[in-house]
Design an enzyme around this catalytic site. Structure first.
Site, PDB file in Angstrom:
ATOM      1  N   GLY A 277       3.009   0.729   5.420  1.00  0.00           N
ATOM      2  CA  GLY A 277       4.019   1.484   6.160  1.00  0.00           C
ATOM      3  C   GLY A 277       3.579   1.901   7.550  1.00  0.00           C
TER       4      GLY A 277
ATOM      5  N   ALA B   3       0.855  -1.186   0.000  1.00  0.00           N
ATOM      6  CA  ALA B   3       0.000   0.000   0.000  1.00  0.00           C
ATOM      7  C   ALA B   3       0.890   1.235   0.000  1.00  0.00           C
ATOM      8  CB  ALA B   3      -0.904  -0.007   1.223  1.00  0.00           C
ATOM      9  N   MET B   4       0.785   2.033  -1.060  1.00  0.00           N
ATOM     10  CA  MET B   4       1.659   3.184  -1.255  1.00  0.00           C
ATOM     11  C   MET B   4       0.877   4.479  -1.026  1.00  0.00           C
ATOM     12  SD  MET B   4       4.587   1.853  -2.007  1.00  0.00           S
ATOM     13  CE  MET B   4       5.446   3.330  -2.578  1.00  0.00           C
ATOM     14  N   SER B   5       1.341   5.284  -0.063  1.00  0.00           N
ATOM     15  CA  SER B   5       0.668   6.546   0.245  1.00  0.00           C
ATOM     16  C   SER B   5       1.342   7.751  -0.399  1.00  0.00           C
ATOM     17  CB  SER B   5       0.640   6.755   1.760  1.00  0.00           C
ATOM     18  OG  SER B   5       1.958   6.982   2.247  1.00  0.00           O
TER      19      SER B   5
ATOM     20  N   GLY C 199       4.323   8.684   0.707  1.00  0.00           N
ATOM     21  CA  GLY C 199       5.242   9.152   1.732  1.00  0.00           C
ATOM     22  C   GLY C 199       6.421   8.228   1.934  1.00  0.00           C
TER      23      GLY C 199
ATOM     24  N   CYS D 153      -7.715  12.674   6.425  1.00  0.00           N
ATOM     25  CA  CYS D 153      -7.175  13.210   5.174  1.00  0.00           C
ATOM     26  C   CYS D 153      -8.238  13.895   4.327  1.00  0.00           C
ATOM     27  CB  CYS D 153      -6.510  12.091   4.379  1.00  0.00           C
ATOM     28  SG  CYS D 153      -7.609  10.703   3.990  1.00  0.00           S
TER      29      CYS D 153
ATOM     30  N   CYS E 246     -12.064   3.860   8.793  1.00  0.00           N
ATOM     31  CA  CYS E 246     -11.347   3.631   7.534  1.00  0.00           C
ATOM     32  C   CYS E 246     -10.421   2.423   7.644  1.00  0.00           C
ATOM     33  CB  CYS E 246     -10.558   4.879   7.161  1.00  0.00           C
ATOM     34  SG  CYS E 246      -9.601   4.715   5.636  1.00  0.00           S
TER      35      CYS E 246
ATOM     36  N   SER F  99       5.675   4.275   3.428  1.00  0.00           N
ATOM     37  CA  SER F  99       5.285   3.241   2.471  1.00  0.00           C
ATOM     38  C   SER F  99       6.402   2.971   1.467  1.00  0.00           C
ATOM     39  CB  SER F  99       3.999   3.635   1.750  1.00  0.00           C
ATOM     40  OG  SER F  99       4.152   4.835   1.016  1.00  0.00           O
TER      41      SER F  99
END
Length: 417
Positions: free
Chosen positions: A194, A79-81, A83, A266, A170, A86
């Site tokens: 992350g 899972a890539m944010s 930042g 967010c 969430c 991750s």
């Protein structure tokens, strides 16, 4: 044959990608702006192709809804944010990794969407990190699903006089449910994120535990995650500090090594939640600020602007400090009183006990200390009898139970006394 279409726009610039898919291969592609032809590639291979930003974004929009790949031993979905956290989780998951970013709903009127973990800028940063390491990256557009599942309940909670925690909703159901479903479609054996948390064996099963870095520990926010899902999840950063994570990213030459922290909640896009709620239709109707005995001390401009424990901004004068005790949606009143009246010793929560337990340390707010408590199961969750009163407890917040560092139960606070 399946035809796929994706587009992307920014200002006056526009990109369009059209693909024809037969079996698991792209047999025709109209995709200007990419660094190579897509013809003959699988969707997994196409997801690793770079090029001009808008063209790659259009490609991602085309393949995201239908993406799948055959199962591959050792493959990890990350899972890539966008930042640094991750990005380092991705480094730890090489060489057989595939990145995925969820594009979630953001308030279009918010002042600072760029720092959100689900913004268009974050999606691009995540994709660029993956491509720089030769890793495929997939974007899932879940904006409307997220709005219905997380944002709308947040608004309704405040309208009821609660203090909801959208991150719990969430992470507890929406985000990890979608990510694990993607991992299956991507042929991955595990999902890595992350987050700063650990997974440990405790009382014969896998459970969530606090991270080694107490300053970054995210076990509270992840506490409602079903332990059954932990078999397929890894947290590569759980044993290290944030400083070590940044240093690792710098050594690897990652562009996001110095990127700032993403925002909590967010979807507010940097705005105050009160302004957001008013824009979302929660009425700013005047009402009384009253004592526990019903004596009016002043007026407020919306009960949902106040939360238990709040001391500042009450707009009333008194001989002793006053705190918000509760916001009453039924009477449109904000009830205030001395600090002693704020204490709560009994908590009813809707949720689960992950193991049988009679005592635990109960954390009742993200930034509060845990309080020892007696624990008793109820039909819908559990009841807590705190050893000492807790101050500022609010319905809608989470009660997370720890045995040592291990999360042994979690639920949403429904009643206090």
């Amino acid at each position: 044959m399946i035809r796929l279409l994706g587009d992307s726009a920014r200002g006056s610039e526009f990109a369009l990608v059209q693909l024809s898919l037969e079996g698991d291969r792209i047999v025709d592609a109209d995709a200007p702006g990419l660094e190579r032809s897509l013809v003959g590639l699988t969707l997994l291979e196409a997801a690793a192709v770079g090029g001009e930003t808008l063209a790659v974004d259009a490609l991602a929009n085309a393949i995201g809804p239908v993406f799948r790949a055959p199962r591959s031993p050792g493959r990890v979905a990350v899972a890539m944010s966008g930042g640094v956290d991750s990005a380092v989780a991705l480094l730890r998951s090489l060489p057989n990794a595939v990145g995925v970013t969820l594009r979630l709903w953001l308030d279009p009127d918010g002042p600072d969407s760029e720092r959100a973990c689900c913004s268009p800028e974050a999606v691009i940063a995540a994709r660029e990190t993956c491509h720089a390491l030769g890793v495929p990256h997939v974007t899932l557009d879940l904006r409307e699903d997220f709005r219905r599942a997380v944002v709308d309940p947040f608004v309704r909670g405040y309208a009821r006089g609660e203090t909801p925690n959208p991150c719990m909703r969430c992470n507890g159901a929406f985000r990890f449910g979608r990510l694990l479903a993607f991992a299956r479609r991507a042929g991955a054996e595990a999902l890595a994120t992350g987050h700063y948390a650990r997974i440990v064996e405790h009382r014969g099963r896998k459970l969530l535990a606090r991270a080694a870095d107490p300053g970054k520990d995210q076990s509270y926010m992840l506490a409602r995650l079903d332990p059954a899902k932990l078999e397929r999840i890894v947290f590569p950063l759980g044993e290290q500090t944030k400083a070590e994570t940044r240093a690792e990213a710098e050594r690897a030459g990652l562009a996001v090594a110095g990127r700032g922290e993403s925002q909590e909640a967010c979807f507010l896009a940097g705005d105050d939640y009160r302004a957001f709620l008013q824009r979302r239709g929660v009425g700013a109707r005047d009402g009384p600020v009253v004592t526990e005995a019903g004596v009016e001390l002043g007026r407020h401009s919306g009960y949902w602007r106040f939360t238990p424990g709040q001391r500042k901004g009450l707009g009333v004068a008194a001989a002793e400090p006053l705190y918000v005790l509760r916001a009453d949606a039924r009477t449109n009143a904000v009830v205030v009183g001395p600090r002693g009246s704020l204490g709560r010793s009994r908590i009813d929560a809707a949720g689960r006990l992950y193991v049988p337990i009679a005592r635990a340390d109960a954390k009742l707010r993200y930034r509060s200390d845990a309080v020892p408590a007696l624990v008793a199961p109820t039909p819908r969750g559990f009841r807590l009898e705190l050893d000492s009163p807790s101050y500022g407890v609010a319905t809608g917040q989470a009660a997370v139970l720890y045995e040592g560092d291990v999360v042994v139960g979690a639920g949403l606070i429904r009643r206090t006394a």
